[in-house]
Enzyme design. Sequence first.
Site: not given
Ligand SMILES: NC(=O)c1ccc[n+]([C@@H]2O[C@H](COP(=O)([O-])OP(=O)(O)OC[C@H]3O[C@@H](n4cnc5c(N)ncnc54)[C@H](O)[C@@H]3O)[C@@H](O)[C@H]2O)c1
Length: 253
Positions: A91, A158, A162
Amino acid sequence: MLDFNDKVVFITGASGGLGSQMARDFARAGATIIAHDFGLASAAAALMKELAATGGKHLLVEGDLTDPVKVKAIAQQIGAHFAHLDVLVNNAGASPDKTPFPEVAADLWDKVIAINLRSVFLVTQACLPLLERSAKGRIINISSTAARNGGAPGGHAYASSKGAVSSLTKSMAKDFCAKNILVNAIAPGLIDTPFYGDVKVAEKYAERLKSIPLRRAGMPSDISGPVLFLASPLADYITGEVIEASGGLSMMA
Ligand SMILES: NC(=O)c1ccc[n+]([C@@H]2O[C@H](COP(=O)([O-])OP(=O)(O)OC[C@H]3O[C@@H](n4cnc5c(N)ncnc54)[C@H](O)[C@@H]3O)[C@@H](O)[C@H]2O)c1
């Protein structure tokens, strides 16, 4: 109610918006959680306190998942505590780039690809021996609608990362059938988490909400639900799929 009693679930980026919801929901359904944190120590501590209240012996691991040495150390730490791993949720991810194409620096490009793609490769490779010891291993990758539609303006790296996560989901799924490990991905649309940072206050955010057929941003539980489904026996015949959870965006673009 899904039952994950006796299941060991590893969630990367568990101190973030989506990961913490998944951790809570899996734990409420009886799972033992290995929560990974990187740089969000107080959120991780709060999550572990919540998890402890559900019972069970949950484990917190920490580190940059783009670093192969760190990832190997995390897998060893997990192996020292648990004989096997049932579910891996890849994730962790980030989208720090909102840069017009001519200005995208090679270093930024590499960084974004590493956070979102290299981490999935490294973590899965390091955890594979533990997943193979599960009767029914499951890997769920978190992709994005950006994989399909190119994402937000300036998010070139990005969207590319993905897109590759979705492809890797399929190539791993083929490879791991023989190991009885199912691999799928969820592609979230616009979900209300810290991921969006300042973008949320921008006028464009309201415009983007209007473009979603269900007329609202998703909540973390809108992603956690499909992740638990894919990890459950209800999804025993699904592998190599990328399932969008985007309020109907796939019908629009
Ligand atoms: N929120 C959205 O709208 C959305 C949409 C599409 C995809 N996503 C994907 O969902 C996933 C979770 O996102 P979220 O919304 O919870 O964001 P968030 O920013 O709340 O959490 C992201 C997490 O990834 C961790 N992280 C970032 N870089 C890292 C690294 N180098 N090593 C280890 N951990 C790392 C952070 O510490 C954090 O815990 C991500 O992969 C994001 O791309 C989110």
